[in-house]
Design a protein around this motif. Structure first.
Motif, short mmCIF file in Angstrom:
data_model
loop_
_atom_site.label_atom_id
_atom_site.label_comp_id
_atom_site.label_asym_id
_atom_site.label_seq_id
_atom_site.Cartn_x
_atom_site.Cartn_y
_atom_site.Cartn_z
N ARG A 51 0.87 -1.18 0.00
CA ARG A 51 0.00 0.00 0.00
C ARG A 51 0.90 1.23 0.00
O ARG A 51 1.80 1.35 0.83
CB ARG A 51 -0.88 -0.03 1.25
CG ARG A 51 -1.82 1.12 1.34
CD ARG A 51 -2.84 0.98 2.44
NE ARG A 51 -2.31 0.39 3.66
CZ ARG A 51 -3.07 -0.20 4.57
NH1 ARG A 51 -4.37 -0.30 4.41
NH2 ARG A 51 -2.53 -0.70 5.65
N ARG A 53 1.22 5.66 -1.65
CA ARG A 53 0.58 6.84 -2.27
C ARG A 53 1.52 7.41 -3.33
O ARG A 53 2.72 7.45 -3.15
CB ARG A 53 0.27 7.90 -1.22
CG ARG A 53 -0.79 7.43 -0.25
CD ARG A 53 -1.33 8.58 0.58
NE ARG A 53 -2.34 8.10 1.51
CZ ARG A 53 -3.64 8.06 1.23
NH1 ARG A 53 -4.08 8.46 0.07
NH2 ARG A 53 -4.49 7.61 2.13
N ASP A 54 0.92 7.86 -4.44
CA ASP A 54 1.69 8.49 -5.51
C ASP A 54 1.90 9.97 -5.20
O ASP A 54 1.50 10.46 -4.14
CB ASP A 54 1.04 8.27 -6.88
CG ASP A 54 -0.34 8.88 -6.98
OD1 ASP A 54 -0.71 9.70 -6.12
OD2 ASP A 54 -1.05 8.53 -7.94
N ASP A 55 2.52 10.71 -6.12
CA ASP A 55 2.83 12.12 -5.90
C ASP A 55 1.57 12.96 -5.72
O ASP A 55 1.60 14.00 -5.05
CB ASP A 55 3.65 12.67 -7.08
CG ASP A 55 5.04 12.05 -7.12
OD1 ASP A 55 5.53 11.64 -6.05
OD2 ASP A 55 5.62 11.97 -8.22
N ALA A 56 0.46 12.54 -6.32
CA ALA A 56 -0.80 13.28 -6.19
C ALA A 56 -1.56 12.91 -4.92
O ALA A 56 -2.61 13.47 -4.64
CB ALA A 56 -1.68 13.01 -7.41
N GLY A 57 -1.03 11.97 -4.15
CA GLY A 57 -1.67 11.57 -2.90
C GLY A 57 -2.69 10.46 -3.06
O GLY A 57 -3.39 10.11 -2.11
N ASN A 58 -2.78 9.87 -4.25
CA ASN A 58 -3.72 8.78 -4.49
C ASN A 58 -3.19 7.49 -3.88
O ASN A 58 -2.01 7.17 -4.01
CB ASN A 58 -3.95 8.59 -5.99
CG ASN A 58 -4.57 9.81 -6.62
OD1 ASN A 58 -5.44 10.43 -6.04
ND2 ASN A 58 -4.10 10.16 -7.80
N LEU A 59 -4.07 6.75 -3.23
CA LEU A 59 -3.70 5.49 -2.60
C LEU A 59 -3.67 4.38 -3.64
O LEU A 59 -4.58 4.25 -4.46
CB LEU A 59 -4.71 5.14 -1.50
CG LEU A 59 -4.46 3.85 -0.74
CD1 LEU A 59 -3.16 3.93 0.05
CD2 LEU A 59 -5.62 3.55 0.18
N HIS A 60 -2.62 3.58 -3.60
CA HIS A 60 -2.48 2.43 -4.50
C HIS A 60 -2.21 1.19 -3.67
O HIS A 60 -1.54 1.25 -2.64
CB HIS A 60 -1.32 2.63 -5.48
CG HIS A 60 -1.50 3.77 -6.42
ND1 HIS A 60 -2.12 3.64 -7.61
CD2 HIS A 60 -1.14 5.08 -6.30
CE1 HIS A 60 -2.14 4.80 -8.23
NE2 HIS A 60 -1.55 5.70 -7.44
#
Length: 89
Positions: A51, A53-60
């Protein structure tokens, strides 16, 4: 003459046993331990999701860890029993 041959045979067997117990057995045990550790690591990875987060703050959530980014490893299979986590965030 027959007795000398038996003594030589006994010495050869003793030398082979000495070599086995001092060189071969520890090498095999070390190889067995390394193989068991590798299998345990592989099993942990097979039971993991990551788990992050990318640079935009989206959880992956993915089955491979991201490169160059912090991530949290989570288990695919739950542990037995009840787990309580008081952390909110």
């Amino acid at each position: 003459m027959k007795q000398a041959g038996m003594v030589l045979l006994a010495l050869a067997l003793a030398a082979a046993a000495w070599w086995w117990f001092t060189a071969e057995m520890p090498r095999r045990e070390h190889a067995r331990i390394e193989a068991a550790e590798a299998a345990a690591i592989q099993a942990r990875r097979a039971d993991s999701l990551y788990r992050w987060r990318d640079d935009a703050g989206n959880l992956h959530v993915s089955d491979t860890p991201p490169k160059g980014r912090k991530y949290e490893r989570i288990r695919k299979t739950p542990r037995d029993g009840i787990e309580v986590d008081g952390h909110r965030g």
